[in-house]
Design a protein around this motif. Structure first.
Motif, PDB file in Angstrom:
ATOM      1  N   GLU A   1       1.062  -1.500   0.026  1.00 27.60           N
ATOM      2  CA  GLU A   1       0.288   0.273   0.090  1.00 27.60           C
ATOM      3  C   GLU A   1       1.127   1.246   0.031  1.00 27.60           C
ATOM      4  O   GLU A   1       2.131   1.407   1.197  1.00 27.60           O
ATOM      5  CB  GLU A   1      -0.793   0.247   1.612  1.00 27.60           C
ATOM      6  N   PRO A   2       0.687   2.202  -0.454  1.00 29.85           N
ATOM      7  CA  PRO A   2       0.845   3.467  -0.733  1.00 29.85           C
ATOM      8  C   PRO A   2       1.683   4.083   1.041  1.00 29.85           C
ATOM      9  O   PRO A   2       0.047   4.242   1.420  1.00 29.85           O
ATOM     10  CB  PRO A   2       1.155   4.286  -2.167  1.00 29.85           C
ATOM     11  N   VAL A   3       2.205   4.443   1.294  1.00 29.32           N
ATOM     12  CA  VAL A   3       2.365   5.079   2.352  1.00 29.32           C
ATOM     13  C   VAL A   3       1.900   6.599   2.127  1.00 29.32           C
ATOM     14  O   VAL A   3       2.610   6.980   0.970  1.00 29.32           O
ATOM     15  CB  VAL A   3       3.583   5.706   2.932  1.00 29.32           C
ATOM     16  N   GLN A   4       1.307   7.088   2.663  1.00 27.33           N
ATOM     17  CA  GLN A   4       0.521   8.643   3.334  1.00 27.33           C
ATOM     18  C   GLN A   4       1.187   9.473   3.468  1.00 27.33           C
ATOM     19  O   GLN A   4       1.751   9.635   4.949  1.00 27.33           O
ATOM     20  CB  GLN A   4      -0.842   8.804   3.493  1.00 27.33           C
ATOM     21  N   VAL A   5       1.891  10.470   2.768  1.00 28.98           N
ATOM     22  CA  VAL A   5       2.705  11.433   3.488  1.00 28.98           C
ATOM     23  C   VAL A   5       1.866  12.751   4.397  1.00 28.98           C
ATOM     24  O   VAL A   5       1.563  13.929   2.537  1.00 28.98           O
ATOM     25  CB  VAL A   5       3.938  11.876   2.653  1.00 28.98           C
ATOM     26  N   GLU A   6       2.275  12.962   5.050  1.00 24.94           N
ATOM     27  CA  GLU A   6       2.068  14.363   5.366  1.00 24.94           C
ATOM     28  C   GLU A   6       2.016  15.656   4.472  1.00 24.94           C
ATOM     29  O   GLU A   6       3.772  15.691   4.247  1.00 24.94           O
ATOM     30  CB  GLU A   6       1.991  14.764   7.139  1.00 24.94           C
ATOM     31  N   GLN A   7       1.776  16.393   4.067  1.00 26.01           N
ATOM     32  CA  GLN A   7       1.887  17.796   3.062  1.00 26.01           C
ATOM     33  C   GLN A   7       1.546  18.727   3.838  1.00 26.01           C
ATOM     34  O   GLN A   7      -0.010  19.050   4.477  1.00 26.01           O
ATOM     35  CB  GLN A   7       1.509  17.400   1.824  1.00 26.01           C
ATOM     36  N   VAL A   8       2.228  19.194   3.652  1.00 31.34           N
ATOM     37  CA  VAL A   8       2.131  21.301   3.698  1.00 31.34           C
ATOM     38  C   VAL A   8       1.787  22.131   3.293  1.00 31.34           C
ATOM     39  O   VAL A   8       2.929  21.481   1.238  1.00 31.34           O
ATOM     40  CB  VAL A   8       3.047  21.450   5.527  1.00 31.34           C
ATOM     41  N   ALA A   9       1.350  23.128   2.699  1.00 27.26           N
ATOM     42  CA  ALA A   9       1.569  24.175   2.307  1.00 27.26           C
ATOM     43  C   ALA A   9       2.380  24.582   2.349  1.00 27.26           C
ATOM     44  O   ALA A   9       2.359  25.703   3.284  1.00 27.26           O
ATOM     45  CB  ALA A   9       0.296  24.743   1.539  1.00 27.26           C
ATOM     46  N   CYS A  10       3.572  25.562   1.002  1.00 25.83           N
ATOM     47  CA  CYS A  10       4.422  26.684   1.258  1.00 25.83           C
ATOM     48  C   CYS A  10       4.229  27.868   1.564  1.00 25.83           C
ATOM     49  O   CYS A  10       3.331  27.631   0.990  1.00 25.83           O
ATOM     50  CB  CYS A  10       5.243  26.873  -0.468  1.00 25.83           C
ATOM     51  N   GLU A  11       4.212  28.496   2.653  1.00 26.95           N
ATOM     52  CA  GLU A  11       4.140  29.160   3.182  1.00 26.95           C
ATOM     53  C   GLU A  11       3.597  31.054   1.648  1.00 26.95           C
ATOM     54  O   GLU A  11       2.827  31.295   1.967  1.00 26.95           O
ATOM     55  CB  GLU A  11       5.084  30.384   4.049  1.00 26.95           C
TER      56      GLU A  11
ATOM     57  N   CYS B   1       4.542  30.204  -1.910  1.00 21.01           N
ATOM     58  CA  CYS B   1       4.349  29.608  -2.712  1.00 21.01           C
ATOM     59  C   CYS B   1       2.808  28.096  -3.680  1.00 21.01           C
ATOM     60  O   CYS B   1       2.484  28.273  -3.942  1.00 21.01           O
ATOM     61  CB  CYS B   1       5.512  29.381  -3.862  1.00 21.01           C
ATOM     62  N   LEU B   2       2.783  27.973  -1.709  1.00 26.13           N
ATOM     63  CA  LEU B   2       2.168  27.184  -1.433  1.00 26.13           C
ATOM     64  C   LEU B   2       1.333  26.182  -2.474  1.00 26.13           C
ATOM     65  O   LEU B   2       0.362  25.133  -2.281  1.00 26.13           O
ATOM     66  CB  LEU B   2      -0.210  28.293  -2.035  1.00 26.13           C
ATOM     67  N   ARG B   3       3.145  26.034  -2.860  1.00 22.17           N
ATOM     68  CA  ARG B   3       2.865  24.845  -3.636  1.00 22.17           C
ATOM     69  C   ARG B   3       3.267  23.201  -2.698  1.00 22.17           C
ATOM     70  O   ARG B   3       4.162  23.950  -1.480  1.00 22.17           O
ATOM     71  CB  ARG B   3       4.564  24.562  -4.140  1.00 22.17           C
ATOM     72  N   GLU B   4       2.605  21.926  -2.746  1.00 24.76           N
ATOM     73  CA  GLU B   4       2.304  21.511  -1.493  1.00 24.76           C
ATOM     74  C   GLU B   4       3.628  20.557  -1.594  1.00 24.76           C
ATOM     75  O   GLU B   4       4.402  20.433  -2.126  1.00 24.76           O
ATOM     76  CB  GLU B   4       1.259  20.326  -2.287  1.00 24.76           C
ATOM     77  N   VAL B   5       4.504  20.675  -0.277  1.00 25.78           N
ATOM     78  CA  VAL B   5       5.456  19.566   0.280  1.00 25.78           C
ATOM     79  C   VAL B   5       5.499  18.617   0.992  1.00 25.78           C
ATOM     80  O   VAL B   5       4.616  19.360   1.965  1.00 25.78           O
ATOM     81  CB  VAL B   5       6.683  20.381   0.378  1.00 25.78           C
ATOM     82  N   PRO B   6       6.278  17.209   1.017  1.00 22.16           N
ATOM     83  CA  PRO B   6       6.347  17.106   2.676  1.00 22.16           C
ATOM     84  C   PRO B   6       6.495  17.733   3.800  1.00 22.16           C
ATOM     85  O   PRO B   6       7.713  18.368   3.866  1.00 22.16           O
ATOM     86  CB  PRO B   6       6.707  15.536   2.487  1.00 22.16           C
ATOM     87  N   LEU B   7       5.998  17.049   4.755  1.00 19.01           N
ATOM     88  CA  LEU B   7       6.168  18.254   6.511  1.00 19.01           C
ATOM     89  C   LEU B   7       7.668  17.468   6.704  1.00 19.01           C
ATOM     90  O   LEU B   7       8.656  18.727   7.063  1.00 19.01           O
ATOM     91  CB  LEU B   7       5.567  17.144   7.346  1.00 19.01           C
ATOM     92  N   SER B   8       8.210  16.190   5.969  1.00 17.11           N
ATOM     93  CA  SER B   8       9.650  16.034   6.690  1.00 17.11           C
ATOM     94  C   SER B   8      10.659  17.170   5.264  1.00 17.11           C
ATOM     95  O   SER B   8      11.774  17.324   5.809  1.00 17.11           O
ATOM     96  CB  SER B   8       9.766  14.496   6.521  1.00 17.11           C
ATOM     97  N   GLU B   9       9.980  17.730   4.640  1.00 13.48           N
ATOM     98  CA  GLU B   9      10.890  17.902   3.627  1.00 13.48           C
ATOM     99  C   GLU B   9      11.255  19.123   4.006  1.00 13.48           C
ATOM    100  O   GLU B   9      12.121  20.465   3.961  1.00 13.48           O
ATOM    101  CB  GLU B   9      11.257  17.846   2.050  1.00 13.48           C
ATOM    102  N   ALA B  10       9.868  20.410   4.197  1.00 14.69           N
ATOM    103  CA  ALA B  10       9.669  21.799   4.225  1.00 14.69           C
ATOM    104  C   ALA B  10      10.717  21.943   5.939  1.00 14.69           C
ATOM    105  O   ALA B  10      11.071  21.764   6.427  1.00 14.69           O
ATOM    106  CB  ALA B  10       8.456  21.599   5.320  1.00 14.69           C
ATOM    107  N   ILE B  11      10.974  23.621   5.308  1.00 14.99           N
ATOM    108  CA  ILE B  11      12.224  24.376   5.969  1.00 14.99           C
ATOM    109  C   ILE B  11      10.814  24.672   7.229  1.00 14.99           C
ATOM    110  O   ILE B  11      10.289  25.395   6.578  1.00 14.99           O
ATOM    111  CB  ILE B  11      12.953  25.610   5.481  1.00 14.99           C
ATOM    112  N   VAL B  12      10.899  24.779   8.421  1.00 14.99           N
ATOM    113  CA  VAL B  12      10.180  25.278   9.305  1.00 14.99           C
ATOM    114  C   VAL B  12      10.872  26.260  10.124  1.00 14.99           C
ATOM    115  O   VAL B  12      11.605  25.581  11.643  1.00 14.99           O
ATOM    116  CB  VAL B  12       9.528  24.012  10.155  1.00 14.99           C
ATOM    117  N   PRO B  13      11.216  27.201  10.596  1.00 14.45           N
ATOM    118  CA  PRO B  13      11.401  29.042  11.556  1.00 14.45           C
ATOM    119  C   PRO B  13      10.255  28.780  12.384  1.00 14.45           C
ATOM    120  O   PRO B  13       9.061  28.774  11.554  1.00 14.45           O
ATOM    121  CB  PRO B  13      11.905  29.643  10.273  1.00 14.45           C
TER     122      PRO B  13
END
Length: 66
Positions: A8-18, A20-32
């Motif tokens: 089964e595909p693993v669901q990766v939590e996505q967040v929107a870039c502040e 450009c609003l592009r969806e990126v995996p939470l684990s790859e996002a820069i989080v200040p």
């Protein structure tokens, strides 16, 4: 006997870039982190753009003289 069951595909939590609003995996996002909220960025370019916009809005506004 072999089975061709695909995992089964693993669901990766996505967040929107502040910025450009592009969806990126939470684990790859820069989080200040700030004191009251957290913002996510897809990369340093968007972070720099956001930071420059924030510094413009943080500048003191001169009050009109009476």
């Amino acid at each position: 006997m072999t089975t061709n069951a695909k995992p089964e595909p693993v669901q990766v939590e996505q967040v929107a870039c502040e910025v450009c609003l592009r969806e990126v995996p939470l684990s790859e996002a820069i989080v200040p982190e700030a004191t009251d909220y957290v913002t996510h960025f897809c990369g340093l370019d968007c972070y720099d753009k956001w930071k420059s916009q924030q510094s413009k809005t943080d500048e003191p506004v001169d009050k009109p003289r009476p």
